[in-house]
Scaffold this motif. Structure first.
Motif, PDB file in Angstrom:
ATOM      1  N   SER A 153       0.358  -4.485   3.073  1.00 38.10           N
ATOM      2  CA  SER A 153       0.364  -5.148   1.801  1.00 38.10           C
ATOM      3  C   SER A 153      -0.840  -6.370   1.585  1.00 38.10           C
ATOM      4  N   SER A 194       0.774  -1.287  -0.106  1.00 38.34           N
ATOM      5  CA  SER A 194      -0.070  -0.033   0.052  1.00 38.34           C
ATOM      6  C   SER A 194       0.992   1.310  -0.054  1.00 38.34           C
ATOM      7  N   GLY A 195       0.847   2.072  -1.150  1.00 34.04           N
ATOM      8  CA  GLY A 195       1.519   3.214  -1.432  1.00 34.04           C
ATOM      9  C   GLY A 195       1.062   4.607  -0.462  1.00 34.04           C
ATOM     10  N   GLU A 196      -0.199   4.414  -0.368  1.00 33.84           N
ATOM     11  CA  GLU A 196      -0.912   5.593   0.228  1.00 33.84           C
ATOM     12  C   GLU A 196      -0.841   5.516   1.838  1.00 33.84           C
ATOM     13  N   ASN A 241       2.167   5.171   3.208  1.00 32.52           N
ATOM     14  CA  ASN A 241       3.523   5.255   3.274  1.00 32.52           C
ATOM     15  C   ASN A 241       4.088   6.739   3.150  1.00 32.52           C
ATOM     16  N   LYS A 295       6.779  10.413  -0.274  1.00 39.26           N
ATOM     17  CA  LYS A 295       5.721   9.559  -0.334  1.00 39.26           C
ATOM     18  C   LYS A 295       6.175   8.193  -1.296  1.00 39.26           C
ATOM     19  N   LEU A 296       6.055   6.716  -0.723  1.00 40.04           N
ATOM     20  CA  LEU A 296       6.565   5.479  -1.297  1.00 40.04           C
ATOM     21  C   LEU A 296       5.374   4.964  -2.245  1.00 40.04           C
ATOM     22  N   ASP A 297       5.445   4.619  -3.642  1.00 40.94           N
ATOM     23  CA  ASP A 297       4.859   3.943  -4.339  1.00 40.94           C
ATOM     24  C   ASP A 297       5.573   2.648  -4.654  1.00 40.94           C
ATOM     25  N   TYR A 298       4.718   1.564  -5.040  1.00 44.93           N
ATOM     26  CA  TYR A 298       5.370   0.134  -5.225  1.00 44.93           C
ATOM     27  C   TYR A 298       4.865  -0.331  -6.515  1.00 44.93           C
ATOM     28  N   SER A 320       8.527   4.716   9.110  1.00 47.68           N
ATOM     29  CA  SER A 320       7.661   3.822   8.055  1.00 47.68           C
ATOM     30  C   SER A 320       7.282   2.869   8.671  1.00 47.68           C
ATOM     31  N   LEU A 377      10.441  -0.153  -5.576  1.00 46.93           N
ATOM     32  CA  LEU A 377       9.785   1.358  -5.277  1.00 46.93           C
ATOM     33  C   LEU A 377       9.693   2.029  -6.743  1.00 46.93           C
TER      34      LEU A 377
END
Length: 212
Positions: free
Chosen positions: A201, A44-46, A48, A62-65, A197, A96
């Protein structure tokens, strides 16, 4: 893993052994099993929203995966045909994308409680199940621009739902879905930097279990 994760693993092993002994002493007549599994994970990127901290400067990141993968093994004990407990090791990795490049990895040792419904179908070979687990995990975040960050003593939990298909008295194939979550914590990096962090998932898994 070290620190609290090692404690969680030791506690899990002790609980499993003690529980199995108690069940045998009470005459439940259960069985042990070994299980292996693997599949895809969608972190889940939202959830993080991070801050790189150091040198008096805070940077919102912001982390996106991308889609990642999961591998794991477990040893369990069935107290009854419906109720079991298991000790599990799982590894998750996902790359990432977007603002930050690199990858995130999570190792976890979990104790799961599983409840299996009665067998379904003409011969009762299909057995839906659900469960939940708690344990210790680490997060290892590798970034191309800011180095690596990790924490080895974080609390983790998961929810499990799936269905097993018995292909023989000893072997069962499984398909399941999970929601896995590691509590947020401070990940230590180089040069006095750190970041806060967590990791969450959704997983889709296939596996097999051997009873003995």
């Amino acid at each position: 893993m070290t620190g609290r994760s090692t404690f969680f693993a030791a506690a899990a092993i002790a609980a499993l052994v003690a529980g199995a002994g108690a069940a045998s002493a009470q005459g439940f007549g259960g069985s042990f099993y070994l299980k292996g599994f693997g599949g895809a994970t969608w972190p889940s990127g939202e959830e993080n929203e991070l801050q790189f901290l150091g040198g008096g400067t805070d940077i919102d990141v912001k982390l996106d995966y991308d889609t990642g993968y999961v591998l794991g093994v477990a040893v369990g004990y069935n107290y009854t045909p419906n109720i079991g407990v298991e000790l599990e090791y799982g590894f998750r990795q996902a790359d990432l994308k977007g603002q930050v490049s690199g990858d995130t990895r999570s190792n976890a040792v979990m104790v799961n409680a599983i409840y299996r419904l009665d067998g379904m179908g003409a011969d009762g070979a299909f057995q839906p199940y659900f469960g939940a687990g708690i344990g210790g995990a680490n997060i290892d975040l590798q970034t191309e621009d800011n180095g690596s960050f990790d924490n080895n003593g974080l609390f983790a939990w998961q929810l499990i739902g799936g269905v097993g298909y018995r292909i023989s008295p000893d072997w069962t194939l499984m398909g399941e879905a999970r929601w896995y979550s590691v509590n947020s914590g401070s990940l230590d990096g180089a040069d006095g930097f750190s970041l806060d962090s967590g990791f969450e998932s959704f997983d889709l898994l296939l596996g097999a279990a051997y009873s003995f």
